[in-house]
Design a protein around this motif. Sequence first.
Motif, PDB file in Angstrom:
ATOM      1  N   THR A 181      87.468  27.032 -31.677  1.00 35.37           N
ATOM      2  CA  THR A 181      87.522  26.295 -32.871  1.00 35.37           C
ATOM      3  C   THR A 181      86.774  25.420 -32.685  1.00 35.37           C
ATOM      4  O   THR A 181      85.898  24.750 -31.399  1.00 35.37           O
ATOM      5  N   ALA A 182      85.623  24.942 -33.592  1.00 40.51           N
ATOM      6  CA  ALA A 182      84.509  23.719 -33.128  1.00 40.51           C
ATOM      7  C   ALA A 182      84.601  22.798 -31.802  1.00 40.51           C
ATOM      8  O   ALA A 182      84.022  22.156 -31.303  1.00 40.51           O
ATOM      9  N   ALA A 183      86.854  22.692 -32.165  1.00 42.90           N
ATOM     10  CA  ALA A 183      87.029  21.126 -31.441  1.00 42.90           C
ATOM     11  C   ALA A 183      87.600  21.628 -29.918  1.00 42.90           C
ATOM     12  O   ALA A 183      87.643  21.072 -29.605  1.00 42.90           O
ATOM     13  N   ASP A 184      86.754  22.848 -29.655  1.00 43.07           N
ATOM     14  CA  ASP A 184      87.325  23.441 -28.752  1.00 43.07           C
ATOM     15  C   ASP A 184      85.593  23.396 -27.456  1.00 43.07           C
ATOM     16  O   ASP A 184      85.768  23.571 -26.157  1.00 43.07           O
ATOM     17  N   LYS A 185      84.797  22.888 -28.306  1.00 44.32           N
ATOM     18  CA  LYS A 185      83.607  22.988 -28.105  1.00 44.32           C
ATOM     19  C   LYS A 185      83.502  22.294 -26.487  1.00 44.32           C
ATOM     20  O   LYS A 185      83.119  22.767 -25.395  1.00 44.32           O
ATOM     21  N   GLY A 186      83.473  21.160 -26.549  1.00 41.66           N
ATOM     22  CA  GLY A 186      83.606  19.666 -25.369  1.00 41.66           C
ATOM     23  C   GLY A 186      84.583  20.491 -24.467  1.00 41.66           C
ATOM     24  O   GLY A 186      84.027  20.735 -22.676  1.00 41.66           O
ATOM     25  N   THR A 187      85.507  21.244 -24.687  1.00 39.99           N
ATOM     26  CA  THR A 187      86.285  21.865 -23.137  1.00 39.99           C
ATOM     27  C   THR A 187      86.071  22.739 -22.389  1.00 39.99           C
ATOM     28  O   THR A 187      86.309  23.269 -21.353  1.00 39.99           O
ATOM     29  N   LEU A 188      85.765  24.145 -23.320  1.00 40.20           N
ATOM     30  CA  LEU A 188      85.034  25.078 -22.566  1.00 40.20           C
ATOM     31  C   LEU A 188      83.486  24.920 -22.322  1.00 40.20           C
ATOM     32  O   LEU A 188      83.721  25.284 -21.064  1.00 40.20           O
ATOM     33  N   GLU A 189      82.424  23.944 -22.785  1.00 44.21           N
ATOM     34  CA  GLU A 189      81.710  23.465 -21.908  1.00 44.21           C
ATOM     35  C   GLU A 189      81.953  22.515 -20.792  1.00 44.21           C
ATOM     36  O   GLU A 189      81.626  23.367 -19.365  1.00 44.21           O
ATOM     37  N   ALA A 190      82.840  22.044 -20.105  1.00 42.20           N
ATOM     38  CA  ALA A 190      83.990  21.660 -19.346  1.00 42.20           C
ATOM     39  C   ALA A 190      84.015  22.675 -18.521  1.00 42.20           C
ATOM     40  O   ALA A 190      83.686  22.176 -17.124  1.00 42.20           O
ATOM     41  N   LEU A 191      84.703  23.488 -18.158  1.00 45.69           N
ATOM     42  CA  LEU A 191      85.276  24.678 -17.614  1.00 45.69           C
ATOM     43  C   LEU A 191      84.276  25.374 -17.275  1.00 45.69           C
ATOM     44  O   LEU A 191      84.405  26.197 -16.342  1.00 45.69           O
ATOM     45  N   ILE A 192      83.271  25.924 -17.968  1.00 45.46           N
ATOM     46  CA  ILE A 192      81.830  26.133 -18.051  1.00 45.46           C
ATOM     47  C   ILE A 192      81.409  26.119 -16.642  1.00 45.46           C
ATOM     48  O   ILE A 192      81.311  26.169 -15.530  1.00 45.46           O
ATOM     49  N   LYS A 193      80.577  23.983 -16.781  1.00 43.74           N
ATOM     50  CA  LYS A 193      80.334  23.596 -15.298  1.00 43.74           C
ATOM     51  C   LYS A 193      81.352  23.111 -14.297  1.00 43.74           C
ATOM     52  O   LYS A 193      80.540  23.645 -13.207  1.00 43.74           O
TER      53      LYS A 193
END
Length: 561
Positions: A181-193
């Motif tokens: 969901t949109a609320a997961d954007k920060g979490t997903l980007e942090a995991l990718i990095k």
Amino acid sequence: MNNIFRYLFAFTCWLLFIPLGQAQTTSDLATKYANAKQLITAKKFSLAMAELQPVIAANQATYSPGAMYLYAVAATQNQKYAEANQKLTLLKNAYPDWANKADALFLEATVAFEQKDYDRALTLTESIESKDLADEVTAMKYHYLSQLTEKATWQNLVSRHENDKMLGQWYADKLVGGWYTAADKGTLEALIKKFKLDKNKYLPENQENLKKTSFNVAVLFPFPQNEAEIKARKNQFVTDLYGGMLLAQDSLAKQQIQLNLFTYDAPADTNKVKATLQLPEMHNMDLIVGPVYKSASKIISRFAQQNSINSINPLSDDLYLVKNNLHLYLFESSITTRAKQSAAYAIQNFPLKTALIIAENKEEDTTFANAYKREFERLGGKITQYKKFNPKTTSGATLLANVDLKALGHILLLSNTPSVAVFTLSNLAQTEATTPLITYPSWLNVNQISLSQFNNREIYFIYPKFIDNTQPGPQQFRRKYATRFNVPPTVYAYSGFEMLYYFGQVLQKYGSRFNGGLQNEGPVSGVLFQGIGYAGAQDNQYVPLIKMQDLQLTVVNPIFR
């Protein structure tokens, strides 16, 4: 758990270094310890625990720490997790420098997982420094975390174990597989990095590419390679399987789901399979179907894991092939799943919660029987007797001798030997017993038995491939298949259609990273077969049970959606 023998072996190796004189002064403890090991090997866990108590109480450095550990092993096998934890805590406090403390930590983590204390379990795995256990730790995490379907729990675990790459990437897969969901954007980007994940596959702006109406599907089968092989009908099952897939492709196209099928030869020669998977276009596939031979299982497992591409084995019922890799699925239900679902039906529907298990000594039959026994007992049932037999040396006429059928809840009889079926039905008829019997559908094809002998009796068939030919779906498929290929469809053709039709719809709904979405997909009715659904597992969790009623085979556990 399947680690009993590793536990025993690890500690036996440690005992080899005990000074001989010390062992001679503790002969009683040594005898009890050896007895306990034998009892654990024989799966007599309560007796082993009792045998180990005085060894633990002796507080003797040579044997007491090992006794605490083995007591915890036996307690875990008996599902007495509080006792297991108590002994492991005692071991850590009393002997903090014990040589096998890594094994003790592994066992403690296993207990925590069994108790669904995931946070504690992961903390314990992080403290295991032994590289020798690395693969087993990974396998354990896969086994238990794959059963976890609540997003909130995953969020909490990822935040608390932020350096666990396996956990982080797995959660990222779940997000792009349907949880995002949109609320997961920060979490997903942090995991990718943090874990250097592929941005093209994981970033939200790229997810629309994963949910589309056209998908590339690689089909890795041992196709006939020349006209002579085609005429000889070599690997005809492959031709039939792929024929069914082609009809599914047509049906899906009418629903605006476009599947592009790319065929590759995948024989038993693993070098050829490896060469195929190294082709550049394989990295652009949304799904792989095959290979079908077990020899290539490790190769496809590695490729699917490294490239995050899901692969379906269309024929196998061996759950081991998909172990520890969430990108692998069986289209079939596994032997273990069939056993567990059958045991659950028996518990829910038969008044008496007792069972007699009789199984041939073939690997498939004993695997089924063992899984059935474990599940039936876990659900509160009691196995009164478990018999294994060799049909070449044991007459089917003797299998139910001296058995009080009327006092028995039901019978599980695992044998495809025709004479066993004949003698069993004769025995049931002579005693006028109405005891429910669960068995294989091959009994329906025994020439010496008429269908009327099954009619309106409590005989249940475990029938994963049952097709109700009175229904319009199978009737229409038969007509279309015969029109296109000039032969009637085989069971492989039915399987090919149902498999691709189901996963084609899954691809449309969730995209190529459908793993997270598939966890919430309960069983649904098939077009041809009775049902399919995964619900967090990696094999089909629906197992139809059939009985003869009014001379018609009827599903007793149907799906209504």
